[in-house]
Design a protein around this motif. Structure first.
Motif, PDB file in Angstrom:
ATOM      1  N   MET A   1     -20.058  86.949 -71.015  1.00  0.00           N
ATOM      2  CA  MET A   1     -20.008  85.911 -72.043  1.00  0.00           C
ATOM      3  C   MET A   1     -19.001  84.842 -71.615  1.00  0.00           C
ATOM      4  N   ARG A   2     -19.367  83.602 -71.884  1.00  0.00           N
ATOM      5  CA  ARG A   2     -18.530  82.465 -71.498  1.00  0.00           C
ATOM      6  C   ARG A   2     -18.452  81.502 -72.654  1.00  0.00           C
ATOM      7  N   GLU A   3     -17.231  81.202 -73.090  1.00  0.00           N
ATOM      8  CA  GLU A   3     -17.050  80.219 -74.155  1.00  0.00           C
ATOM      9  C   GLU A   3     -17.391  78.838 -73.618  1.00  0.00           C
ATOM     10  N   LEU A   4     -18.152  78.061 -74.421  1.00  0.00           N
ATOM     11  CA  LEU A   4     -18.620  76.746 -73.998  1.00  0.00           C
ATOM     12  C   LEU A   4     -17.896  75.614 -74.707  1.00  0.00           C
ATOM     13  N   THR A   5     -18.029  75.553 -76.016  1.00  0.00           N
ATOM     14  CA  THR A   5     -17.463  74.486 -76.835  1.00  0.00           C
ATOM     15  C   THR A   5     -17.450  75.014 -78.269  1.00  0.00           C
ATOM     16  N   THR A   6     -17.371  74.111 -79.234  1.00  0.00           N
ATOM     17  CA  THR A   6     -17.447  74.531 -80.635  1.00  0.00           C
ATOM     18  C   THR A   6     -18.680  73.932 -81.301  1.00  0.00           C
ATOM     19  N   ALA A   7     -19.152  74.608 -82.325  1.00  0.00           N
ATOM     20  CA  ALA A   7     -20.290  74.101 -83.094  1.00  0.00           C
ATOM     21  C   ALA A   7     -19.940  72.752 -83.712  1.00  0.00           C
ATOM     22  N   GLU A   8     -18.705  72.586 -84.118  1.00  0.00           N
ATOM     23  CA  GLU A   8     -18.260  71.315 -84.699  1.00  0.00           C
ATOM     24  C   GLU A   8     -18.400  70.177 -83.680  1.00  0.00           C
ATOM     25  N   THR A   9     -18.019  70.423 -82.426  1.00  0.00           N
ATOM     26  CA  THR A   9     -18.147  69.411 -81.380  1.00  0.00           C
ATOM     27  C   THR A   9     -19.607  69.030 -81.174  1.00  0.00           C
ATOM     28  N   VAL A  10     -20.497  70.020 -81.148  1.00  0.00           N
ATOM     29  CA  VAL A  10     -21.927  69.750 -80.964  1.00  0.00           C
ATOM     30  C   VAL A  10     -22.447  68.887 -82.105  1.00  0.00           C
ATOM     31  N   ARG A  11     -22.072  69.215 -83.337  1.00  0.00           N
ATOM     32  CA  ARG A  11     -22.527  68.428 -84.487  1.00  0.00           C
ATOM     33  C   ARG A  11     -21.943  67.017 -84.470  1.00  0.00           C
ATOM     34  N   GLU A  12     -20.667  66.888 -84.135  1.00  0.00           N
ATOM     35  CA  GLU A  12     -20.024  65.563 -84.117  1.00  0.00           C
ATOM     36  C   GLU A  12     -20.586  64.674 -83.014  1.00  0.00           C
ATOM     37  N   GLU A  13     -20.804  65.231 -81.819  1.00  0.00           N
ATOM     38  CA  GLU A  13     -21.277  64.441 -80.681  1.00  0.00           C
ATOM     39  C   GLU A  13     -22.793  64.340 -80.636  1.00  0.00           C
ATOM     40  N   GLY A  14     -23.494  65.197 -81.370  1.00  0.00           N
ATOM     41  CA  GLY A  14     -24.943  65.179 -81.405  1.00  0.00           C
ATOM     42  C   GLY A  14     -25.595  66.081 -80.375  1.00  0.00           C
ATOM     43  N   SER A  15     -24.868  66.426 -79.321  1.00  0.00           N
ATOM     44  CA  SER A  15     -25.354  67.354 -78.300  1.00  0.00           C
ATOM     45  C   SER A  15     -24.198  67.655 -77.350  1.00  0.00           C
ATOM     46  N   SER A 109     -35.653  78.560 -73.850  1.00  0.00           N
ATOM     47  CA  SER A 109     -34.390  78.750 -74.557  1.00  0.00           C
ATOM     48  C   SER A 109     -33.343  79.420 -73.672  1.00  0.00           C
ATOM     49  N   VAL A 110     -32.100  79.249 -74.060  1.00  0.00           N
ATOM     50  CA  VAL A 110     -30.964  79.900 -73.422  1.00  0.00           C
ATOM     51  C   VAL A 110     -30.206  80.593 -74.548  1.00  0.00           C
ATOM     52  N   GLU A 111     -29.890  81.861 -74.353  1.00  0.00           N
ATOM     53  CA  GLU A 111     -29.232  82.627 -75.407  1.00  0.00           C
ATOM     54  C   GLU A 111     -27.760  82.260 -75.535  1.00  0.00           C
ATOM     55  N   ILE A 112     -27.387  81.951 -76.762  1.00  0.00           N
ATOM     56  CA  ILE A 112     -25.996  81.671 -77.109  1.00  0.00           C
ATOM     57  C   ILE A 112     -25.690  82.395 -78.414  1.00  0.00           C
ATOM     58  N   SER A 113     -24.428  82.455 -78.748  1.00  0.00           N
ATOM     59  CA  SER A 113     -24.045  82.897 -80.088  1.00  0.00           C
ATOM     60  C   SER A 113     -22.908  82.012 -80.549  1.00  0.00           C
ATOM     61  N   VAL A 114     -22.788  81.905 -81.861  1.00  0.00           N
ATOM     62  CA  VAL A 114     -21.707  81.134 -82.458  1.00  0.00           C
ATOM     63  C   VAL A 114     -20.819  82.122 -83.195  1.00  0.00           C
ATOM     64  N   ARG A 115     -19.583  82.224 -82.740  1.00  0.00           N
ATOM     65  CA  ARG A 115     -18.626  83.152 -83.352  1.00  0.00           C
ATOM     66  C   ARG A 115     -18.231  82.667 -84.735  1.00  0.00           C
ATOM     67  N   ASP A 116     -17.603  83.557 -85.481  1.00  0.00           N
ATOM     68  CA  ASP A 116     -17.157  83.222 -86.832  1.00  0.00           C
ATOM     69  C   ASP A 116     -16.205  82.028 -86.858  1.00  0.00           C
ATOM     70  N   ASP A 117     -15.438  81.833 -85.766  1.00  0.00           N
ATOM     71  CA  ASP A 117     -14.503  80.704 -85.715  1.00  0.00           C
ATOM     72  C   ASP A 117     -15.168  79.415 -85.233  1.00  0.00           C
ATOM     73  N   GLY A 118     -16.517  79.449 -84.997  1.00  0.00           N
ATOM     74  CA  GLY A 118     -17.251  78.257 -84.605  1.00  0.00           C
ATOM     75  C   GLY A 118     -17.372  78.047 -83.114  1.00  0.00           C
ATOM     76  N   ARG A 119     -16.810  78.935 -82.305  1.00  0.00           N
ATOM     77  CA  ARG A 119     -16.915  78.791 -80.857  1.00  0.00           C
ATOM     78  C   ARG A 119     -18.295  79.221 -80.379  1.00  0.00           C
ATOM     79  N   VAL A 120     -18.900  78.377 -79.531  1.00  0.00           N
ATOM     80  CA  VAL A 120     -20.222  78.661 -78.978  1.00  0.00           C
ATOM     81  C   VAL A 120     -20.032  79.398 -77.655  1.00  0.00           C
ATOM     82  N   VAL A 121     -20.760  80.517 -77.505  1.00  0.00           N
ATOM     83  CA  VAL A 121     -20.602  81.376 -76.337  1.00  0.00           C
ATOM     84  C   VAL A 121     -21.955  81.553 -75.646  1.00  0.00           C
ATOM     85  N   LEU A 122     -21.976  81.414 -74.325  1.00  0.00           N
ATOM     86  CA  LEU A 122     -23.167  81.690 -73.530  1.00  0.00           C
ATOM     87  C   LEU A 122     -23.305  83.200 -73.404  1.00  0.00           C
ATOM     88  N   THR A 123     -24.416  83.750 -73.911  1.00  0.00           N
ATOM     89  CA  THR A 123     -24.632  85.200 -73.880  1.00  0.00           C
ATOM     90  C   THR A 123     -25.846  85.590 -73.048  1.00  0.00           C
TER      91      THR A 123
END
Length: 152
Positions: A1-15, A109-123
């Motif tokens: 698993m590798r942390e990528l960014t946050t869900a908030e960043t994706v929503r704010e930047e659009g991608s 698709s590429v499998e990811i998960s979003v942790r409870d703290d909003g961090r997006v992880v490559l799974t």
């Protein structure tokens, strides 16, 4: 698993664009996009939206391998990813396209998960994270692209 960014960043930047290496050693690009599965477009592929409102797709149209994000972000409208070449629109939650040249196809698709703290992880075990940005940003500096050694 590798942390990528946050869900908030994706929503704010659009991608959010990043590069991976597949199990054969080939580089590929992946986009993270906001997914607000309101039911309007549904998850027509039968693949549920991730918790956290973010999905990951290979960065190319199924019609002619046109990149969605060429370094300026993914063109989107009303929860749909727009192919900049022919205008086919893919649901950001399901990856399914029901119009244009790419009709009746679904983005890989590429499998990811979003942790409870909003961090997006490559799974996804099929891919290894290379770096943020596109392939051109991650190939390293091999010197000038030209064979000419003339400087100005």
């Amino acid at each position: 698993m590798r942390e990528l960014t946050t869900a908030e960043t994706v929503r704010e930047e659009g991608s959010w664009l990043f590069t991976v290496r597949d199990r054969y050693g080939e580089l590929d690009e992946v986009i993270l996009v906001p997914c607000e599965d309101s039911g309007e477009h549904g998850s027509t592929s039968g693949r549920p939206a991730t918790d956290g409102g973010v999905e990951a797709w290979i960065n190319r149209c199924t019609h002619e391998a046109q990149r969605f994000d060429t370094g300026r972000g993914v063109p989107m409208r009303d929860g749909q990813i727009i192919c900049p070449k022919h205008g086919s629109m893919f649901d950001s939650c399901s990856g399914y396209c029901d119009n244009g040249e790419a009709a009746d196809t679904t983005l890989p698709s590429v499998e990811i998960s979003v942790r409870d703290d909003g961090r997006v992880v490559l799974t996804d075990d099929e891919f290894t994270f290379v770096g943020e940005g596109g392939i051109d940003d991650n190939e390293g500096d091999d010197g000038p692209a030209s064979t000419s050694h003339i400087g100005f």
